[in-house]
Design a protein around this motif. Structure first.
Motif, PDB file in Angstrom:
ATOM      1  N   VAL A 197       0.819  -1.212   0.000  1.00 14.23           N
ATOM      2  CA  VAL A 197       0.000   0.000   0.000  1.00 14.23           C
ATOM      3  C   VAL A 197       0.854   1.264   0.000  1.00 14.23           C
ATOM      4  CG1 VAL A 197      -2.055  -1.031   1.042  1.00 14.23           C
ATOM      5  CG2 VAL A 197      -0.201  -0.242   2.514  1.00 14.23           C
ATOM      6  N   LYS A 198       1.968   1.230   0.700  1.00 10.49           N
ATOM      7  CA  LYS A 198       2.812   2.428   0.785  1.00 10.49           C
ATOM      8  C   LYS A 198       3.365   2.817  -0.587  1.00 10.49           C
ATOM      9  CE  LYS A 198       6.622   4.381   3.473  1.00 10.49           C
ATOM     10  NZ  LYS A 198       7.622   4.125   4.549  1.00 10.49           N
ATOM     11  N   LYS A 199       3.861   1.825  -1.329  1.00 11.73           N
ATOM     12  CA  LYS A 199       4.413   2.090  -2.655  1.00 11.73           C
ATOM     13  C   LYS A 199       3.298   2.478  -3.630  1.00 11.73           C
ATOM     14  CE  LYS A 199       7.526   0.200  -6.160  1.00 11.73           C
ATOM     15  NZ  LYS A 199       8.362  -0.962  -6.573  1.00 11.73           N
ATOM     16  N   ALA A 200       2.145   1.816  -3.532  1.00 11.51           N
ATOM     17  CA  ALA A 200       1.014   2.153  -4.403  1.00 11.51           C
ATOM     18  C   ALA A 200       0.568   3.595  -4.172  1.00 11.51           C
ATOM     19  CB  ALA A 200      -0.144   1.195  -4.151  1.00 11.51           C
ATOM     20  N   TYR A 201       0.566   4.017  -2.917  1.00  8.33           N
ATOM     21  CA  TYR A 201       0.183   5.391  -2.579  1.00  8.33           C
ATOM     22  C   TYR A 201       1.169   6.395  -3.168  1.00  8.33           C
ATOM     23  CZ  TYR A 201      -1.492   9.262   0.342  1.00  8.33           C
ATOM     24  OH  TYR A 201      -2.006  10.455   0.791  1.00  8.33           O
ATOM     25  N   LYS A 202       2.452   6.054  -3.063  1.00  9.81           N
ATOM     26  CA  LYS A 202       3.488   6.951  -3.562  1.00  9.81           C
ATOM     27  C   LYS A 202       3.477   7.030  -5.082  1.00  9.81           C
ATOM     28  CE  LYS A 202       8.517   7.637  -3.543  1.00  9.81           C
ATOM     29  NZ  LYS A 202       9.828   7.094  -3.097  1.00  9.81           N
ATOM     30  N   GLU A 203       3.353   5.864  -5.743  1.00  9.72           N
ATOM     31  CA  GLU A 203       3.413   5.828  -7.210  1.00  9.72           C
ATOM     32  C   GLU A 203       2.053   6.030  -7.860  1.00  9.72           C
ATOM     33  OE1 GLU A 203       5.477   2.302  -8.395  1.00  9.72           O
ATOM     34  OE2 GLU A 203       7.367   2.942  -7.467  1.00  9.72           O
ATOM     35  N   GLN A 204       1.006   6.084  -7.037  1.00  6.65           N
ATOM     36  CA  GLN A 204      -0.361   6.366  -7.475  1.00  6.65           C
ATOM     37  C   GLN A 204      -0.911   5.319  -8.439  1.00  6.65           C
ATOM     38  OE1 GLN A 204      -1.024  10.481  -8.550  1.00  6.65           O
ATOM     39  NE2 GLN A 204       0.478  11.222  -7.080  1.00  6.65           N
ATOM     40  N   THR A 205      -0.508   4.085  -8.221  1.00  3.04           N
ATOM     41  CA  THR A 205      -1.063   2.964  -8.991  1.00  3.04           C
ATOM     42  C   THR A 205      -0.903   1.686  -8.189  1.00  3.04           C
ATOM     43  OG1 THR A 205      -1.014   1.784 -11.116  1.00  3.04           O
ATOM     44  CG2 THR A 205       1.086   2.487 -10.220  1.00  3.04           C
ATOM     45  N   GLY A 206      -1.875   0.761  -8.349  1.00  8.00           N
ATOM     46  CA  GLY A 206      -1.789  -0.483  -7.602  1.00  8.00           C
ATOM     47  C   GLY A 206      -2.863  -1.464  -8.020  1.00  8.00           C
ATOM     48  N   ASN A 207      -2.783  -2.676  -7.469  1.00  7.93           N
ATOM     49  CA  ASN A 207      -3.794  -3.678  -7.778  1.00  7.93           C
ATOM     50  C   ASN A 207      -5.017  -3.477  -6.881  1.00  7.93           C
ATOM     51  OD1 ASN A 207      -3.083  -4.764  -5.294  1.00  7.93           O
ATOM     52  ND2 ASN A 207      -2.632  -6.801  -6.075  1.00  7.93           N
ATOM     53  N   VAL A 208      -5.983  -4.375  -6.990  1.00  8.94           N
ATOM     54  CA  VAL A 208      -7.224  -4.237  -6.233  1.00  8.94           C
ATOM     55  C   VAL A 208      -6.950  -4.164  -4.735  1.00  8.94           C
ATOM     56  CG1 VAL A 208      -9.308  -5.477  -5.544  1.00  8.94           C
ATOM     57  CG2 VAL A 208      -8.730  -5.288  -7.954  1.00  8.94           C
ATOM     58  N   ALA A 209      -6.100  -5.067  -4.229  1.00  8.64           N
ATOM     59  CA  ALA A 209      -5.821  -5.098  -2.791  1.00  8.64           C
ATOM     60  C   ALA A 209      -5.081  -3.844  -2.342  1.00  8.64           C
ATOM     61  CB  ALA A 209      -5.022  -6.352  -2.438  1.00  8.64           C
ATOM     62  N   ASP A 210      -4.119  -3.379  -3.120  1.00  6.36           N
ATOM     63  CA  ASP A 210      -3.414  -2.149  -2.789  1.00  6.36           C
ATOM     64  C   ASP A 210      -4.407  -1.012  -2.541  1.00  6.36           C
ATOM     65  OD1 ASP A 210      -0.756  -3.116  -3.051  1.00  6.36           O
ATOM     66  OD2 ASP A 210      -0.849  -2.873  -5.216  1.00  6.36           O
ATOM     67  N   ILE A 211      -5.378  -0.893  -3.420  1.00  2.00           N
ATOM     68  CA  ILE A 211      -6.306   0.238  -3.372  1.00  2.00           C
ATOM     69  C   ILE A 211      -7.349   0.074  -2.272  1.00  2.00           C
ATOM     70  CG2 ILE A 211      -8.126   1.426  -4.678  1.00  2.00           C
ATOM     71  CD1 ILE A 211      -6.440   0.829  -7.216  1.00  2.00           C
ATOM     72  N   ASN A 212      -8.007  -1.085  -2.219  1.00  2.00           N
ATOM     73  CA  ASN A 212      -9.122  -1.224  -1.281  1.00  2.00           C
ATOM     74  C   ASN A 212      -8.689  -1.537   0.150  1.00  2.00           C
ATOM     75  OD1 ASN A 212     -11.244  -0.520  -2.999  1.00  2.00           O
ATOM     76  ND2 ASN A 212     -11.307  -2.564  -3.896  1.00  2.00           N
ATOM     77  N   LEU A 213      -7.533  -2.167   0.347  1.00  2.00           N
ATOM     78  CA  LEU A 213      -7.011  -2.295   1.708  1.00  2.00           C
ATOM     79  C   LEU A 213      -6.541  -0.932   2.212  1.00  2.00           C
ATOM     80  CD1 LEU A 213      -5.043  -5.686   1.664  1.00  2.00           C
ATOM     81  CD2 LEU A 213      -7.334  -5.220   2.540  1.00  2.00           C
ATOM     82  N   MET A 214      -5.976  -0.131   1.327  1.00  2.00           N
ATOM     83  CA  MET A 214      -5.612   1.244   1.666  1.00  2.00           C
ATOM     84  C   MET A 214      -6.851   2.028   2.090  1.00  2.00           C
ATOM     85  SD  MET A 214      -4.095   4.130  -0.926  1.00  2.00           S
ATOM     86  CE  MET A 214      -2.775   3.063  -1.498  1.00  2.00           C
ATOM     87  N   LEU A 215      -7.917   1.919   1.311  1.00  2.00           N
ATOM     88  CA  LEU A 215      -9.170   2.601   1.631  1.00  2.00           C
ATOM     89  C   LEU A 215      -9.701   2.162   2.991  1.00  2.00           C
ATOM     90  CD1 LEU A 215     -11.720   4.286   0.918  1.00  2.00           C
ATOM     91  CD2 LEU A 215     -12.592   2.255  -0.277  1.00  2.00           C
ATOM     92  N   THR A 216      -9.709   0.865   3.233  1.00  2.00           N
ATOM     93  CA  THR A 216     -10.204   0.332   4.510  1.00  2.00           C
ATOM     94  C   THR A 216      -9.382   0.861   5.673  1.00  2.00           C
ATOM     95  OG1 THR A 216     -10.861  -1.704   3.348  1.00  2.00           O
ATOM     96  CG2 THR A 216     -10.793  -1.784   5.752  1.00  2.00           C
ATOM     97  N   SER A 217      -8.061   0.849   5.526  1.00  2.00           N
ATOM     98  CA  SER A 217      -7.173   1.331   6.580  1.00  2.00           C
ATOM     99  C   SER A 217      -7.402   2.812   6.866  1.00  2.00           C
ATOM    100  CB  SER A 217      -5.714   1.091   6.168  1.00  2.00           C
ATOM    101  OG  SER A 217      -4.828   1.586   7.147  1.00  2.00           O
ATOM    102  N   MET A 218      -7.543   3.615   5.821  1.00  2.00           N
ATOM    103  CA  MET A 218      -7.771   5.058   6.007  1.00  2.00           C
ATOM    104  C   MET A 218      -9.086   5.318   6.741  1.00  2.00           C
ATOM    105  SD  MET A 218      -6.596   6.641   2.344  1.00  2.00           S
ATOM    106  CE  MET A 218      -4.876   6.773   1.860  1.00  2.00           C
TER     107      MET A 218
END
Length: 674
Positions: A359-380
């Motif tokens: 999630v950290k790298k996906a947030y920084k690079e502004q791209t990711g797979n389904v889990a990167d995005i939706n686990l990030m959303l859940t955590s936030m």
């Protein structure tokens, strides 16, 4: 003597035409076959489909999984050419990976009565990295012609002894002969789960196996390290064990053919899945594996690429604090964070419930797979004090998770619960909104992972009707050409689908496809409202002209008052259907047309107004038409009130659509005023 002669001739005949399934032993009779005698509609047929999966022991690696494949396919026509291409999935994880070995592939054709054999060229073999967990090996055969046969064999070596691919017994083309063999050591206890409408029973067999280990010892010198006096000796250790085998021998398996509105045909394909329950080696404790959904959820959540990613918060804290600092309402906080994630991180198209790069790298690079995005959303959301939980989902392409297995899921979304409401979120699409999931995620039920690592089921299908409201002001001339204005108001999933399609194609590409869809209709003044405002319905409008929309016979004009918008045929043609009908979401289509009559004509007859419905009002249809001296007005509504209609209602559904087709084909008759 005569009986003996007849018997001998019969045996010779059987022997002469007996099928040889050895690799490379393709016969002229197979190449001469023009169609499958049991299914003349088949574009291709598996003449032979063989799979053997077993465990091989080496001292270096221990037990590893080996799968041998041998397939021979007859291709009858061009529609079957796609069976000359094969894709093999190869999984990888934690520096371990599956490997393909021993690929041999040939194409056979008849050339002047002789069998011509073409070996696959290396240029026809491709490698593709799907994700960090999956590679694909793809090969395409050469010299493909109508009537040819393709044949290939290979082995896959896998370190993942707990992951046995399904044994599939039914395909989209017929299978003349199938043989499958699953063999496991007595130390591995598997349970088998069967699905589909064929129930093949295996022949059980016990076989002998042996583990051989070579040990080396050294003696002599000072502590055995003086090379001048050291002696090396070898000893063999052998241990006998039993192997349990399931053997399947099947013949003349019919094709499982695609039908309209099936979420995933693989859900109904005859297959058996072997799931590892436990491993018990001699003098070792028993090791349990997945046996319940609770076990599945725990294993997924405990993985660092899932639960561990939810715990990471430092990378976004400052940004989220700024977004929510003046907002206390949990619904408003959820909306702000949801929209932030959708605009911040783009989906790269990869599925998965485990993060790819994290999630950290996906947030920084502004791209990711389904889990990167939706686990990030859940955590936030959790950080913001919102009760949010991850939801494991099996997408439509992955099928319905019938049995407790980690492979049953391939996607994750977010569940939010407040004091007054609850809803699902998916931030992979910028056009999504609460409880408006993309079609790929609308697949039966998901599993919410709650605070204590438990799980509970939630229905993924929408209960809200998605609408198409189509309004047209039409002028019909005496030559059968119609001109007018078109306006379509779309809500919910209908609007979501439009927004995604329009965004992907752009205005020009969308308009080209629209004109082609309606047979070269001329469109002008095309406009779309609320493409970016997700709180409002989509409104699509344009001016149109389309010829040949009426039949002119003598002094009369005949036409369907729905013109090119009417339903031309019933999508449900099969006599019987064993699968549920999956529309994805409930919907209603409503037409409101005003048709101006051509000058010099009057209405001679109109179709009758009518209404009918399915059992339990699963489908409701109404047709109302009126006229005066200048205009015809028609209002037609067709509604399906459930996402899923089970097979018990298939006859009613088929009859319902037949009546719609028939009713919408009813014609208005105009006659010339003398």
């Amino acid at each position: 003597m005569r009986i003996i002669t007849i018997l001998l001739c019969t045996l010779i005949s059987i022997n002469t035409f007996a099928q040889n399934y050895d690799f490379g032993k393709v016969s002229k009779e197979e190449l001469q076959e023009k169609f499958n005698p049991k299914d003349s509609s088949a574009s291709a047929t598996y003449l032979y489909k063989y799979r053997r999966t077993y465990f091989d022991y080496t001292e270096e690696k221990g037990f590893q999984l080996v799968t041998e494949i041998h397939e021979r396919i007859k291709i009858y026509n061009q529609e079957g050419f796609n069976y000359a291409t094969k894709t093999i999935k190869l999984y990888k994880s934690n520096n371990e990976e599956e490997n393909l070995s021993g690929l041999k592939a040939y194409t056979y054709n008849l050339n002047n009565g002789d069998i011509e054999k073409t070996k696959i060229d290396k240029s026809g073999i491709f490698d593709n990295e799907v994700s960090k967990f999956l590679d694909e090996k793809k090969f395409t055969m050469d010299n493909i012609k109508q009537g040819c046969i393709v044949e290939y064999k290979y082995k896959v070596y896998s370190p993942f002894v707990t992951n046995i691919d399904e044994f599939v017994f039914q395909n989209s083309i017929p299978i003349k002969k199938l043989k499958a063999d699953f063999e496991s050591p007595e130390y591995f206890n598997f349970k088998s789960n069967t699905k589909g409408y064929l129930f093949p029973k295996p022949q059980k067999e016990s076989r002998n196996g042996q583990i051989t280990s070579i040990s080396k010892s050294r003696s002599g010198g000072l502590g055995g390290f003086n090379s001048s006096t050291t002696q090396t000796s070898y000893s063999n250790f052998k241990m006998d064990y039993k192997k349990n085998a399931d053997i399947y021998n099947l013949a003349n398996i019919p094709a499982l053919k695609e039908e309209p509105y099936v979420n995933n045909i693989d859900n109904y394909r005859s297959a058996v899945k072997y799931e590892l329950s436990y491993i018990k080696f001699p003098s070792s404790p028993i090791k349990h594996y997945t046996s319940s959904w609770e076990d599945v959820v725990k294993r997924i959540y405990d993985n660092s690429n899932f639960g561990g990613e939810l715990e990471k918060k430092s990378y976004y804290k400052d940004d989220i604090d700024k977004i929510i600092e003046s907002v206390s309402d949990p619904i408003k906080r959820t909306a702000l964070i949801y929209n932030f994630v959708k605009s911040r991180v783009n989906w790269n198209g990869y599925y998965g419930y485990y993060t790819d790069e994290g999630v950290k790298k996906a947030y920084k690079e502004q791209t990711g797979n389904v889990a990167d995005i939706n686990l990030m959303l859940t955590s936030m959301l959790q950080y913001a004090g919102v009760r949010a939980y991850p939801v494991l989902v099996s997408t439509r392409k992955n099928g319905v998770p019938l049995f407790p297995t980690r492979e049953g899921f391939d996607y994750v979304i977010t569940y939010v619960k407040t004091q007054d409401t609850a809803f699902l979120l998916d931030a992979t699409t910028k056009f999504g909104s609460p409880n408006l999931l993309p079609l790929r995620a609308l697949n039966w039920q998901g599993r919410i992972i709650t605070e204590h690592g438990n799980s509970t089921l939630i229905d993924l299908y929408s209960k809200t009707i998605s609408k198409d409201i189509i309004e047209m002001m039409i002028t019909l001339d005496g030559n059968g050409t119609i001109r007018g204005k078109f306006r379509n108001t779309k809500t919910n999933h209908k609007a979501l689908s439009f927004r995604k399609d329009f965004d992907r194609k752009g205005k020009d590409g969308f308009l080209d496809d629209l004109e082609n869809k309606y047979g070269g209709m001329e469109i002008s003044e095309f406009a779309v409202k609320h493409q970016s405002d997700l709180t409002k319905p989509i409104i699509e409008s344009f001016t149109f002209e389309k010829e040949n929309q009426a039949d002119i016979i003598g002094d009369k004009i005949y036409f369907s008052p729905l013109f090119y918008m009417r339903m031309g045929e019933n999508p449900f043609k099969l006599e019987n259907r064993e699968f549920p009908v999956d529309f994805g979401y409930p919907y209603e289509t409503k037409y409101r047309f005003t048709i101006s009559l051509p000058q010099g004509y009057r209405v001679e007859s109109l179709p009758e107004s009518e209404a009918f419905k399915m059992e339990n009002s699963l489908g409701v249809f109404s047709y109302n038409i009126t006229s005066d001296d200048k205009n015809i007005r028609i209002v037609v509504s067709s509604k399906i009130s459930s996402s899923i209609i089970t097979s018990q209602y298939y006859e009613s559904l088929k009859s319902y659509f037949n009546m719609i087709v028939k009713k919408e084909a009813d014609q208005v008759v105009l006659t010339k005023v003398l």
